[in-house]
Design a protein around this motif. Structure first.
Motif, PDB file in Angstrom:
ATOM      1  N   LEU A   1       0.840  -1.204   0.000  1.00 51.77           N
ATOM      2  CA  LEU A   1       0.000   0.000   0.000  1.00 51.77           C
ATOM      3  C   LEU A   1       0.873   1.251   0.000  1.00 51.77           C
ATOM      4  O   LEU A   1       0.621   2.203  -0.746  1.00 51.77           O
ATOM      5  CB  LEU A   1      -0.907  -0.032   1.235  1.00 51.77           C
ATOM      6  N   ARG A   2       1.934   1.203   0.802  1.00 47.77           N
ATOM      7  CA  ARG A   2       2.846   2.351   0.865  1.00 47.77           C
ATOM      8  C   ARG A   2       3.484   2.612  -0.499  1.00 47.77           C
ATOM      9  O   ARG A   2       3.583   3.759  -0.951  1.00 47.77           O
ATOM     10  CB  ARG A   2       3.932   2.080   1.909  1.00 47.77           C
TER      11      ARG A   2
ATOM     12  N   VAL B   1       0.853   4.142  -2.857  1.00 53.91           N
ATOM     13  CA  VAL B   1       0.598   5.560  -2.566  1.00 53.91           C
ATOM     14  C   VAL B   1       1.728   6.425  -3.127  1.00 53.91           C
ATOM     15  O   VAL B   1       1.488   7.460  -3.757  1.00 53.91           O
ATOM     16  CB  VAL B   1       0.432   5.788  -1.046  1.00 53.91           C
ATOM     17  N   ASN B   2       2.976   5.990  -2.922  1.00 51.55           N
ATOM     18  CA  ASN B   2       4.119   6.750  -3.439  1.00 51.55           C
ATOM     19  C   ASN B   2       4.051   6.882  -4.962  1.00 51.55           C
ATOM     20  O   ASN B   2       4.264   7.961  -5.518  1.00 51.55           O
ATOM     21  CB  ASN B   2       5.435   6.063  -3.057  1.00 51.55           C
TER      22      ASN B   2
ATOM     23  N   VAL C   1       1.418   6.552  -6.899  1.00 55.92           N
ATOM     24  CA  VAL C   1       0.237   7.314  -7.312  1.00 55.92           C
ATOM     25  C   VAL C   1       0.552   8.812  -7.310  1.00 55.92           C
ATOM     26  O   VAL C   1       0.154   9.537  -8.227  1.00 55.92           O
ATOM     27  CB  VAL C   1      -0.949   7.013  -6.373  1.00 55.92           C
ATOM     28  N   MET C   2       1.260   9.266  -6.293  1.00 58.96           N
ATOM     29  CA  MET C   2       1.602  10.694  -6.221  1.00 58.96           C
ATOM     30  C   MET C   2       2.393  11.105  -7.449  1.00 58.96           C
ATOM     31  O   MET C   2       2.162  12.170  -8.024  1.00 58.96           O
ATOM     32  CB  MET C   2       2.392  10.972  -4.942  1.00 58.96           C
TER      33      MET C   2
ATOM     34  N   VAL D   1      -1.883  12.656  -0.682  1.00 56.72           N
ATOM     35  CA  VAL D   1      -2.957  11.666  -0.762  1.00 56.72           C
ATOM     36  C   VAL D   1      -3.714  11.648   0.561  1.00 56.72           C
ATOM     37  O   VAL D   1      -3.133  11.437   1.615  1.00 56.72           O
ATOM     38  CB  VAL D   1      -2.396  10.265  -1.068  1.00 56.72           C
TER      39      VAL D   1
ATOM     40  N   LEU E   1      -6.980   6.324  -0.225  1.00 54.33           N
ATOM     41  CA  LEU E   1      -7.060   5.451  -1.385  1.00 54.33           C
ATOM     42  C   LEU E   1      -8.277   4.564  -1.138  1.00 54.33           C
ATOM     43  O   LEU E   1      -8.321   3.824  -0.153  1.00 54.33           O
ATOM     44  CB  LEU E   1      -5.785   4.621  -1.488  1.00 54.33           C
TER      45      LEU E   1
ATOM     46  N   ASP F   1      -6.761   1.313   4.195  1.00 59.69           N
ATOM     47  CA  ASP F   1      -5.801   2.008   5.057  1.00 59.69           C
ATOM     48  C   ASP F   1      -4.679   1.111   5.552  1.00 59.69           C
ATOM     49  O   ASP F   1      -3.673   1.614   6.048  1.00 59.69           O
ATOM     50  CB  ASP F   1      -6.506   2.563   6.301  1.00 59.69           C
TER      51      ASP F   1
ATOM     52  N   VAL G   1      -8.105   7.717  -5.957  1.00 58.87           N
ATOM     53  CA  VAL G   1      -7.293   8.432  -4.972  1.00 58.87           C
ATOM     54  C   VAL G   1      -7.985   9.758  -4.646  1.00 58.87           C
ATOM     55  O   VAL G   1      -8.461  10.462  -5.528  1.00 58.87           O
ATOM     56  CB  VAL G   1      -5.846   8.658  -5.481  1.00 58.87           C
TER      57      VAL G   1
ATOM     58  N   GLU H   1      -7.761  13.484  -2.656  1.00 58.92           N
ATOM     59  CA  GLU H   1      -6.965  14.498  -1.979  1.00 58.92           C
ATOM     60  C   GLU H   1      -7.850  15.145  -0.914  1.00 58.92           C
ATOM     61  O   GLU H   1      -9.055  14.905  -0.865  1.00 58.92           O
ATOM     62  CB  GLU H   1      -6.489  15.546  -2.993  1.00 58.92           C
TER      63      GLU H   1
END
Lengths: 98, 98
Positions: free
Chosen positions: A33-34, A37-38, A40-41, A49, A52, A62, A78, A80
């Protein structure tokens, strides 16, 4: 980026991630997941973010352990700060009846 | 173009690529995303590929690792600058009722 020992690192799997209004979608490989997220940014040019969530019903993802249960090519949205999940629009084009 | 050692190079696989309005579609063999983009420019007479997206939902395919997860004959739409993916129209042909 974190370097794990071979054999301990989960494999990279494909996911699909859209922005909040679903105007941009990207196919992204991630092993956690981490990691997702990285990436996706980077891919969607998002600085912060907020969440998600699953595309289909807005379920927030989460935790790593829940993330690892998701199948390949799970679709995410995603969010914001200040954005909320909205249901995907399904357009059906039907033949004209005379 | 990049020349990889035999045995290390991924095999050529079939894909289907349409232009933005889906008026032209081509079957194209490619071993990588870069290879496919190059051949798409040739086959569809496009000078500047802005994005290669999945036909079914517009997911952008930007990375080789995600590309390699796609099955043979995956359908793409190629977008030039200013073009956007639109949902494929599904026409259902029903028998005429008397």
């Amino acid at each position: 980026t974190q370097q794990l020992l071979p054999g301990l690192s989960p494999r990279q799997r494909p996911f699909r991630v859209a922005n909040a209004d679903r105007s941009v979608k990207k196919g992204i490989m991630a092993d956690s997941l981490r990691d997702l997220v990285n990436k996706v940014m980077d891919a969607l040019h998002i600085c912060c973010v907020s969440a998600l969530v699953l595309d289909e019903d807005g379920t927030g993802v989460d935790t790593e352990d829940y993330f690892q249960t998701l199948v390949d090519n799970t679709a995410f949205v995603v969010l914001e700060k200040g954005q909320a999940w909205t249901a995907p629009v399904q357009l059906t084009i039907s033949p004209v009846k005379a």
